[in-house]
Design a protein around this motif. Structure first.
Motif, PDB file in Angstrom:
ATOM      1  N   ALA A  71      38.339  43.058  54.982  1.00  0.00           N
ATOM      2  CA  ALA A  71      38.259  42.567  53.601  1.00  0.00           C
ATOM      3  C   ALA A  71      37.063  41.636  53.433  1.00  0.00           C
ATOM      4  O   ALA A  71      36.323  41.731  52.441  1.00  0.00           O
ATOM      5  CB  ALA A  71      39.550  41.849  53.221  1.00  0.00           C
ATOM      6  N   ARG A  72      36.850  40.761  54.392  1.00  0.00           N
ATOM      7  CA  ARG A  72      35.726  39.829  54.325  1.00  0.00           C
ATOM      8  C   ARG A  72      34.398  40.586  54.364  1.00  0.00           C
ATOM      9  O   ARG A  72      33.462  40.264  53.625  1.00  0.00           O
ATOM     10  CB  ARG A  72      35.822  38.815  55.464  1.00  0.00           C
ATOM     11  CG  ARG A  72      34.894  37.631  55.264  1.00  0.00           C
ATOM     12  CD  ARG A  72      35.043  36.564  56.338  1.00  0.00           C
ATOM     13  NE  ARG A  72      34.526  37.054  57.610  1.00  0.00           N
ATOM     14  CZ  ARG A  72      35.268  37.275  58.714  1.00  0.00           C
ATOM     15  NH1 ARG A  72      36.546  37.019  58.700  1.00  0.00           N
ATOM     16  NH2 ARG A  72      34.719  37.723  59.818  1.00  0.00           N
ATOM     17  N   GLN A  73      34.316  41.617  55.200  1.00  0.00           N
ATOM     18  CA  GLN A  73      33.078  42.413  55.302  1.00  0.00           C
ATOM     19  C   GLN A  73      32.736  43.088  53.978  1.00  0.00           C
ATOM     20  O   GLN A  73      31.566  43.245  53.642  1.00  0.00           O
ATOM     21  CB  GLN A  73      33.214  43.467  56.397  1.00  0.00           C
ATOM     22  CG  GLN A  73      33.212  42.896  57.793  1.00  0.00           C
ATOM     23  CD  GLN A  73      33.548  43.955  58.848  1.00  0.00           C
ATOM     24  OE1 GLN A  73      34.013  45.045  58.537  1.00  0.00           O
ATOM     25  NE2 GLN A  73      33.315  43.600  60.104  1.00  0.00           N
ATOM     26  N   TYR A  74      33.755  43.485  53.235  1.00  0.00           N
ATOM     27  CA  TYR A  74      33.541  44.183  51.964  1.00  0.00           C
ATOM     28  C   TYR A  74      33.656  43.250  50.760  1.00  0.00           C
ATOM     29  O   TYR A  74      33.689  43.711  49.627  1.00  0.00           O
ATOM     30  CB  TYR A  74      34.516  45.355  51.833  1.00  0.00           C
ATOM     31  CG  TYR A  74      34.154  46.500  52.744  1.00  0.00           C
ATOM     32  CD1 TYR A  74      33.242  47.463  52.336  1.00  0.00           C
ATOM     33  CD2 TYR A  74      34.699  46.595  54.011  1.00  0.00           C
ATOM     34  CE1 TYR A  74      32.888  48.512  53.171  1.00  0.00           C
ATOM     35  CE2 TYR A  74      34.355  47.642  54.858  1.00  0.00           C
ATOM     36  CZ  TYR A  74      33.447  48.592  54.439  1.00  0.00           C
ATOM     37  OH  TYR A  74      33.095  49.619  55.267  1.00  0.00           O
ATOM     38  N   ASP A  75      33.753  41.959  51.013  1.00  0.00           N
ATOM     39  CA  ASP A  75      33.894  40.956  49.955  1.00  0.00           C
ATOM     40  C   ASP A  75      35.105  41.251  49.064  1.00  0.00           C
ATOM     41  O   ASP A  75      35.070  41.049  47.852  1.00  0.00           O
ATOM     42  CB  ASP A  75      32.611  40.857  49.126  1.00  0.00           C
ATOM     43  CG  ASP A  75      32.521  39.543  48.367  1.00  0.00           C
ATOM     44  OD1 ASP A  75      33.094  38.539  48.836  1.00  0.00           O
ATOM     45  OD2 ASP A  75      31.879  39.525  47.297  1.00  0.00           O
ATOM     46  N   ALA A  76      36.171  41.764  49.685  1.00  0.00           N
ATOM     47  CA  ALA A  76      37.424  42.030  48.973  1.00  0.00           C
ATOM     48  C   ALA A  76      38.289  40.776  49.001  1.00  0.00           C
ATOM     49  O   ALA A  76      38.220  39.982  49.934  1.00  0.00           O
ATOM     50  CB  ALA A  76      38.165  43.189  49.638  1.00  0.00           C
ATOM     51  N   LYS A  77      39.092  40.583  47.992  1.00  0.00           N
ATOM     52  CA  LYS A  77      39.950  39.408  47.885  1.00  0.00           C
ATOM     53  C   LYS A  77      41.325  39.722  48.463  1.00  0.00           C
ATOM     54  O   LYS A  77      42.156  40.321  47.790  1.00  0.00           O
ATOM     55  CB  LYS A  77      40.054  38.962  46.431  1.00  0.00           C
ATOM     56  CG  LYS A  77      38.732  38.463  45.895  1.00  0.00           C
ATOM     57  CD  LYS A  77      38.859  37.994  44.473  1.00  0.00           C
ATOM     58  CE  LYS A  77      37.532  37.419  43.998  1.00  0.00           C
ATOM     59  NZ  LYS A  77      37.624  36.919  42.640  1.00  0.00           N
ATOM     60  N   LEU A  78      41.561  39.294  49.693  1.00  0.00           N
ATOM     61  CA  LEU A  78      42.824  39.553  50.369  1.00  0.00           C
ATOM     62  C   LEU A  78      43.820  38.433  50.077  1.00  0.00           C
ATOM     63  O   LEU A  78      43.520  37.253  50.270  1.00  0.00           O
ATOM     64  CB  LEU A  78      42.597  39.665  51.881  1.00  0.00           C
ATOM     65  CG  LEU A  78      43.841  39.943  52.719  1.00  0.00           C
ATOM     66  CD1 LEU A  78      44.442  41.303  52.369  1.00  0.00           C
ATOM     67  CD2 LEU A  78      43.494  39.870  54.203  1.00  0.00           C
TER      68      LEU A  78
END
Length: 166
Positions: free
Chosen positions: A11-18
Motif C-alpha cells: 500500500a505504501r509503495q502505491y501510495d494507497a491509504k490502508l
C-alpha cells in the motif's frame, strides 16, 4: 513477514491509504510498515504505545505517541459508548457518541470502520470521516445480535454529530 505487514508495504509503495483494524502481532507489524489510519481499541492502543490507557488524557498521549513516530497518519481510538478519539499531526479531538438505546455491540467496531472507509472514499475530511464511523458504529448497537445498522439510523445520527461539530 506477517501478511498484513506485506499489504501495508505494498500500500505504501502505491501510495494507497490502508486502514487497519486488527490486534496483536498483525497490528504491531502493520504499523511498523506504516499505515494511513489505525483503529485500535483502548487495550490495543496500550499494547502498541506502551502507555497504560485508562482515561481521556492517556488515550490522547498514547495516540499522539503513535502519530509522532510517523508510522501512522491517523489514529482513531474507539471508546465504545464514549465515542472516539482521533489524532493526527496538527489535529486531535474527542468526539462523543450519540445517545442511543443499545441492544447489542456485535459488529459495532466493524461498522465503525466501514463508515470511515465509506466517508474516506467519498472525499470527506477527517472530522466527517470519524463522525460517519461513529454514526455507523452507534447505529449498529441499536439492533439485536448480528444485525448491522440501518441507513436511516446512520443518516440521523450522522446529522446529529455534524450539528455538534465545532
Amino acid at each position: 513477514m506477517i501478511f498484513l505487514a506485506k499489504i501495508a508495504r505494498i500500500a505504501r509503495q502505491y501510495d494507497a491509504k490502508l486502514i487497519v483494524d486488527t490486534s496483536g502481532e498483525a497490528l504491531k507489524n502493520a504499523v511498523e510498515e506504516g499505515v494511513y489510519l489505525l483503529k485500535p481499541n483502548q487495550a490495543e492502543l496500550s499494547k502498541l504505545s506502551g502507555i497504560e490507557v485508562k482515561d481521556k488524557e492517556t488515550v490522547e498521549e498514547a495516540a499522539r505517541k503513535i502519530v509522532e513516530k510517523g508510522k501512522c497518519e491517523t489514529v482513531v481510538v474507539s471508546l465504545g459508548a464514549q465515542g472516539a478519539y482521533v489524532a493526527r499531526r496538527g489535529y486531535s479531538e474527542h468526539i462523543e457518541a450519540p445517545n442511543v438505546e443499545k441492544r447489542s455491540t456485535v459488529g459495532a467496531g466493524d461498522s465503525m470502520v466501514a463508515g470511515m472507509v465509506y466517508a474516506a472514499e467519498r472525499g470527506f475530511d477527517m472530522r466527517q470521516i470519524v463522525r460517519m464511523g461513529i454514526a455507523c458504529g452507534s447505529a449498529a448497537t441499536m439492533n439485536p445480535g448480528p444485525e448491522l445498522f440501518r441507513k436511516a439510523d446512520v443518516d440521523r445520527l450522522y446529522a446529529e454529530l455534524l450539528k455538534k461539530m465545532n
